[in-house]
Design an enzyme around this catalytic site. Sequence first.
Site, PDB file in Angstrom:
ATOM      1  N   TYR A  56     -48.384 111.310 -72.169  1.00  0.00           N
ATOM      2  CA  TYR A  56     -47.415 112.354 -71.807  1.00  0.00           C
ATOM      3  C   TYR A  56     -46.625 112.795 -73.039  1.00  0.00           C
ATOM      4  O   TYR A  56     -45.783 112.066 -73.557  1.00  0.00           O
ATOM      5  CB  TYR A  56     -46.461 111.864 -70.710  1.00  0.00           C
ATOM      6  CG  TYR A  56     -47.168 111.432 -69.443  1.00  0.00           C
ATOM      7  CD1 TYR A  56     -48.364 112.035 -69.044  1.00  0.00           C
ATOM      8  CD2 TYR A  56     -46.660 110.424 -68.636  1.00  0.00           C
ATOM      9  CE1 TYR A  56     -49.025 111.646 -67.882  1.00  0.00           C
ATOM     10  CE2 TYR A  56     -47.305 110.031 -67.476  1.00  0.00           C
ATOM     11  CZ  TYR A  56     -48.491 110.646 -67.116  1.00  0.00           C
ATOM     12  OH  TYR A  56     -49.141 110.245 -65.967  1.00  0.00           O
ATOM     13  N   HIS A 119     -55.386 104.432 -67.746  1.00  0.00           N
ATOM     14  CA  HIS A 119     -55.031 105.817 -67.411  1.00  0.00           C
ATOM     15  C   HIS A 119     -56.249 106.741 -67.265  1.00  0.00           C
ATOM     16  O   HIS A 119     -56.963 106.981 -68.224  1.00  0.00           O
ATOM     17  CB  HIS A 119     -54.112 106.362 -68.523  1.00  0.00           C
ATOM     18  CG  HIS A 119     -53.380 107.617 -68.142  1.00  0.00           C
ATOM     19  ND1 HIS A 119     -52.378 108.136 -68.923  1.00  0.00           N
ATOM     20  CD2 HIS A 119     -53.488 108.447 -67.077  1.00  0.00           C
ATOM     21  CE1 HIS A 119     -51.916 109.245 -68.348  1.00  0.00           C
ATOM     22  NE2 HIS A 119     -52.580 109.454 -67.234  1.00  0.00           N
TER      23      HIS A 119
END
Length: 312
Positions: A56, A119
């Site tokens: 992110y 992820h």
Amino acid sequence: MEYRKLGRTDLEVSVLGYGASPLGNEFEEIDVLEGERAVHMAVDLGVNFFDTSPYYGRTLSEERLGRALGTRRKDIVLATKCGRYDIDKFDFSADRVRSSINESLRRLRTDYVDIYQMHDIEFVDREQVLDEALPVARELQRAGKCRYVGITGLPLGILRDVADRAEVDSILSYARYNLMADDLDTELRPFCAEKGIGLINASPLHLRILTERGAPPWHLASEEVKRVGEQMALLCRDRGVDISEVALKFCYDYPHTASVLVGMSKSRHVAQNLNTLTFERPEGLLEQIRELVEPVRNQVWPTGLPENQDPQ
Ligand code: NAD
């Protein structure tokens, strides 16, 4: 605030969880001080579950969350991830999973995370996740660098398969249980219940489709899904409510996911999303929404390797 147990872990997480991807400018350039205020307000009001990733904002989210939390880190359940580092940069090798946690811990200003998650595993060969990433994550758990180990992704089949073949403590699934899609309930929930795996529901606003502002330009949903989202927002407005309230309350009310992770970088969103815990939906609205959604229900977008997609 309501807290729920995450699977068979000893973690009790708030039903409203703080998604930190917007802190990394994933939706738009944010006001950093306002982002810090949002984090502080969330902790003050009982939000105890925070989720981030080195992906992110290409480390920006971890950096900003770590700074905002400061000493309050000890009061919360902190989750981060490894394996995804850019739109098309993935590395689930043993060495990278090992080095990644040290980098995350430094940015998050802590010496352990509560959940270390692999992820978006649909982007890589699942055998590497099974043979390298997950065993190394357990090694890091034994070393005290993480308390629990999880996986994340969009297609449900690969999440179930990997969790069936290896031991995982939690699964973070996104955009599969909200007003637009609900197949998490049939494809993953029974399996997780049987195995005692904690379920985390992310993107309850369908990555902003279910808000007054609508989808960000990069959203991968089809034009038809976005159009239905706009019609839903209009319908809610006509009934005197905000689509995001209806969408969130729908997810809070689902008892099988421990936490609903909402992406937030503004204190007014934190306040509003907390108030929504007691929101009362106008009578008949859910039925009207269901009718609108029916033609596109469970229509998600393809991500990852072709062999990791769910059959359509
Ligand atoms: P989301 O559906 O939570 O939408 C977030 C967007 O909605 C942001 O732009 C935010 O500013 C806006 N918003 C929040 N509250 C609002 C309100 N009350 N009114 C109007 N707009 C509002 O999508 P998300 O951020 O992608 O998902 C939540 C979190 O879940 C992420 O931040 C991340 O932590 C996690 N997540 C993880 C994965 C993964 O691991 N693969 C994928 C998706 C999400």
